[in-house]
Design a protein around this motif. Structure first.
Motif, PDB file in Angstrom:
ATOM      1  N   LYS A   1       0.931  -1.422  -0.031  1.00  0.00           N
ATOM      2  CA  LYS A   1       0.603   0.501   0.407  1.00  0.00           C
ATOM      3  C   LYS A   1       0.585   1.148  -0.349  1.00  0.00           C
ATOM      4  CE  LYS A   1      -3.717  -1.756   2.504  1.00  0.00           C
ATOM      5  NZ  LYS A   1      -4.612  -1.406   3.506  1.00  0.00           N
ATOM      6  N   SER A   2       2.147   0.772   1.174  1.00  0.00           N
ATOM      7  CA  SER A   2       2.573   2.134   0.715  1.00  0.00           C
ATOM      8  C   SER A   2       3.228   2.957  -0.493  1.00  0.00           C
ATOM      9  CB  SER A   2       3.638   2.098   1.563  1.00  0.00           C
ATOM     10  OG  SER A   2       4.782   1.061   1.444  1.00  0.00           O
ATOM     11  N   LYS A   3       3.780   1.399  -1.021  1.00  0.00           N
ATOM     12  CA  LYS A   3       4.554   1.931  -2.470  1.00  0.00           C
ATOM     13  C   LYS A   3       3.827   2.093  -3.560  1.00  0.00           C
ATOM     14  CE  LYS A   3       8.209  -1.676  -2.388  1.00  0.00           C
ATOM     15  NZ  LYS A   3       8.811  -2.625  -2.874  1.00  0.00           N
ATOM     16  N   SER A   4       1.841   1.821  -2.919  1.00  0.00           N
ATOM     17  CA  SER A   4       1.234   2.125  -3.894  1.00  0.00           C
ATOM     18  C   SER A   4       0.764   3.572  -4.457  1.00  0.00           C
ATOM     19  CB  SER A   4      -0.270   1.284  -4.055  1.00  0.00           C
ATOM     20  OG  SER A   4      -0.381   1.610  -2.770  1.00  0.00           O
ATOM     21  N   LEU A   5       0.718   3.970  -3.192  1.00  0.00           N
ATOM     22  CA  LEU A   5       0.848   5.249  -2.532  1.00  0.00           C
ATOM     23  C   LEU A   5       1.733   6.036  -2.947  1.00  0.00           C
ATOM     24  CD1 LEU A   5      -0.689   5.477   1.211  1.00  0.00           C
ATOM     25  CD2 LEU A   5      -1.728   5.773  -1.306  1.00  0.00           C
ATOM     26  N   ILE A   6       2.865   5.900  -2.965  1.00  0.00           N
ATOM     27  CA  ILE A   6       4.686   7.194  -4.114  1.00  0.00           C
ATOM     28  C   ILE A   6       4.098   6.729  -4.833  1.00  0.00           C
ATOM     29  CG2 ILE A   6       7.028   6.696  -3.581  1.00  0.00           C
ATOM     30  CD1 ILE A   6       6.811   5.389  -0.932  1.00  0.00           C
ATOM     31  N   ASP A   7       3.621   6.008  -5.565  1.00  0.00           N
ATOM     32  CA  ASP A   7       4.099   6.241  -6.828  1.00  0.00           C
ATOM     33  C   ASP A   7       3.081   6.400  -7.153  1.00  0.00           C
ATOM     34  OD1 ASP A   7       5.987   3.844  -7.207  1.00  0.00           O
ATOM     35  OD2 ASP A   7       5.148   1.962  -7.072  1.00  0.00           O
ATOM     36  N   ASP A   8       1.460   6.839  -6.696  1.00  0.00           N
ATOM     37  CA  ASP A   8       0.483   7.721  -7.143  1.00  0.00           C
ATOM     38  C   ASP A   8       0.158   8.825  -7.219  1.00  0.00           C
ATOM     39  OD1 ASP A   8      -2.006   7.320  -8.178  1.00  0.00           O
ATOM     40  OD2 ASP A   8      -2.708   7.802  -6.380  1.00  0.00           O
ATOM     41  N   GLU A   9       1.240   9.331  -6.522  1.00  0.00           N
ATOM     42  CA  GLU A   9       2.212  10.737  -5.635  1.00  0.00           C
ATOM     43  C   GLU A   9       1.695  11.319  -6.895  1.00  0.00           C
ATOM     44  OE1 GLU A   9       3.539  12.958  -2.180  1.00  0.00           O
ATOM     45  OE2 GLU A   9       4.118  11.347  -2.816  1.00  0.00           O
ATOM     46  N   LEU A  10       1.572  12.986  -6.820  1.00  0.00           N
ATOM     47  CA  LEU A  10       1.270  13.580  -8.098  1.00  0.00           C
ATOM     48  C   LEU A  10       2.785  14.242  -8.053  1.00  0.00           C
ATOM     49  CD1 LEU A  10      -1.899  15.527  -9.255  1.00  0.00           C
ATOM     50  CD2 LEU A  10      -0.209  14.256 -10.483  1.00  0.00           C
ATOM     51  N   LYS A  11       3.864  14.206  -9.055  1.00  0.00           N
ATOM     52  CA  LYS A  11       5.266  15.212  -8.815  1.00  0.00           C
ATOM     53  C   LYS A  11       4.865  16.209  -9.764  1.00  0.00           C
ATOM     54  CE  LYS A  11       7.292  10.428  -7.888  1.00  0.00           C
ATOM     55  NZ  LYS A  11       8.751   9.562  -8.501  1.00  0.00           N
ATOM     56  N   PRO A  12       6.023  17.377  -9.090  1.00  0.00           N
ATOM     57  CA  PRO A  12       6.299  18.594  -9.698  1.00  0.00           C
ATOM     58  C   PRO A  12       6.706  18.254 -11.535  1.00  0.00           C
ATOM     59  CG  PRO A  12       7.038  18.415  -7.480  1.00  0.00           C
ATOM     60  CD  PRO A  12       7.154  17.446  -8.511  1.00  0.00           C
ATOM     61  N   LEU A  13       6.574  19.312 -12.549  1.00  0.00           N
ATOM     62  CA  LEU A  13       6.776  19.014 -13.882  1.00  0.00           C
ATOM     63  C   LEU A  13       8.734  19.123 -13.613  1.00  0.00           C
ATOM     64  CD1 LEU A  13       6.351  19.065 -16.757  1.00  0.00           C
ATOM     65  CD2 LEU A  13       6.494  21.610 -17.084  1.00  0.00           C
ATOM     66  N   SER A  14       9.502  17.891 -14.326  1.00  0.00           N
ATOM     67  CA  SER A  14      10.502  17.325 -14.038  1.00  0.00           C
ATOM     68  C   SER A  14      11.703  17.689 -14.640  1.00  0.00           C
ATOM     69  CB  SER A  14      10.839  15.569 -13.507  1.00  0.00           C
ATOM     70  OG  SER A  14      10.226  15.072 -14.450  1.00  0.00           O
ATOM     71  N   ARG A  15      10.947  18.111 -16.087  1.00  0.00           N
ATOM     72  CA  ARG A  15      11.932  19.068 -17.068  1.00  0.00           C
ATOM     73  C   ARG A  15      11.293  19.482 -18.011  1.00  0.00           C
ATOM     74  NH1 ARG A  15       9.172  16.686 -22.312  1.00  0.00           N
ATOM     75  NH2 ARG A  15       7.301  15.182 -21.599  1.00  0.00           N
ATOM     76  N   PRO A  16      12.018  20.558 -18.647  1.00  0.00           N
ATOM     77  CA  PRO A  16      11.529  21.942 -19.579  1.00  0.00           C
ATOM     78  C   PRO A  16      10.706  21.180 -20.870  1.00  0.00           C
ATOM     79  CG  PRO A  16      13.950  21.279 -19.646  1.00  0.00           C
ATOM     80  CD  PRO A  16      13.877  20.531 -18.464  1.00  0.00           C
ATOM     81  N   LEU A  17      10.066  22.115 -20.669  1.00  0.00           N
ATOM     82  CA  LEU A  17       8.982  21.673 -22.114  1.00  0.00           C
ATOM     83  C   LEU A  17       9.508  22.037 -23.549  1.00  0.00           C
ATOM     84  CD1 LEU A  17       4.823  20.586 -20.697  1.00  0.00           C
ATOM     85  CD2 LEU A  17       7.199  18.758 -20.818  1.00  0.00           C
TER      86      LEU A  17
END
Length: 315
Positions: free
Chosen positions: A62-78
């Motif tokens: 469950k903890s791994k799924s929550l970490i994977d499902d967590e939204l992250k900031p934009l990590s690269r220039p588009l």
């Protein structure tokens, strides 16, 4: 005499016979109870350890799924690396490049494999179940100019007079908030980002607000073109020159500009040199909407200062 002897023998042997028959069940019962009492703790301990390990494994999963499902900031220039031009490749030129250029052939193969493996027919619709289709958190600050990339040229028909317009021409020399729309929900997404910024900068001469109704599907594009009159009534008249209806295929630029889901809206902050300095997608949070306003203010102020310095030098 024989009868008396036999009777006495029976009386003397009877206790022995009956005692063996009555005691054997007791002994077996005692043995079984003692054996069960000895085996009981080991079985119960094993069951307890198994239950603890299963609970631990489920909690870890469950903890791994929550970490994977967590939204992250934009990590690269588009964006794309090459500066966009108004002229696009024709279909014949693109076909010739794909057939003769090794790099173009490798890019085509990579793209086809990725589309076949990772994206099905209902991919975009299923992706909206997670975070409403949101794939990243918009940055709080501007992307640095030396790290930023270019927004590709998109051509479309203006809602004002149906003339063909290019985003490269519209965005050059101004600070632009460019929105990509595809569905009704994407209009709501875009409005959640741009409402504070438009309230502040909509009348500024160095600011652009461009909306592109992007329908790469041929059938959808035909339907939108049929209902242009109703679309004109829904959009305020002052926004018609900056509202484009486009059927351009962005298949090879989607990943570059982060356009991974057609169901949600995308907002890009583009500087006067056509570079993407900020981007957001799907439904905006209060922090994201504020970040767009602050970043727009910074770019507009820098451009004003640069224009003023150029005038002073010319004078």
């Amino acid at each position: 005499m024989a009868i008396i002897v036999s009777h006495c023998c029976r009386r003397n042997l009877a206790p022995l016979l009956y005692s063996t028959s009555t005691r054997s069940p007791l002994k077996s019962q005692r043995y079984s109870s003692s054996s069960s009492s000895q085996a009981g703790p080991s079985l119960s301990s094993k069951a307890t350890s198994n239950s603890k390990s299963s609970v631990f494994n489920s909690a870890t999963a469950k903890s791994k799924s929550l970490i994977d499902d967590e939204l992250k900031p934009l990590s690269r220039p588009l964006g794309v690396r090459e500066k966009p031009a108004v002229r696009h490749q024709t279909k014949l030129e693109r076909l010739k490049e794909v057939l003769t250029n090794d790099e173009a052939i490798a890019e085509q193969r990579k793209h086809l494999v990725k589309e076949a493996v990772t994206k099905g027919y209902f991919h975009d619709l299923n992706a909206t179940r997670r975070h409403g289709g949101k794939t990243w958190i918009a940055p709080k600050v501007l992307i640095r100019e030396e790290k930023s990339l270019y927004f590709p040229d998109i051509v479309g028909k203006s809602l004002a007079d149906g003339s063909e317009q290019h985003t490269t021409s519209m965005c050059t020399g101004k600070i632009s908030v460019l929105c990509l729309l595809n569905t009704k929900i994407s209009e709501i997404h875009v409005a959640s980002f741009t409402t504070p910024t438009l309230a502040r900068f909509s009348e500024h001469p160095l600011f652009n607000h461009i909306q592109i109704n992007l329908q790469s599907n041929t059938l959808k594009s035909m339907l939108v073109s049929l209902f242009l009159s109703s679309l004109r009534r829904a959009i305020p008249p002052e926004q018609h020159p900056y509202y484009l209806v486009s059927s351009q295929n962005l298949e090879y630029q989607r990943d570059a500009i982060g356009l991974t889901n057609d169901r949600v809206g995308y907002v890009y902050l583009i500087d006067e040199n056509l570079r993407i300095r900020w981007a957001g997608c799907a439904d905006a949070t209060a922090e994201e909407a504020h970040a767009l306003e602050v970043c727009t203010d910074m770019l507009v102020a820098r451009l004003e200062k640069r224009k003023k310095e150029m005038k002073e030098k010319e004078g």
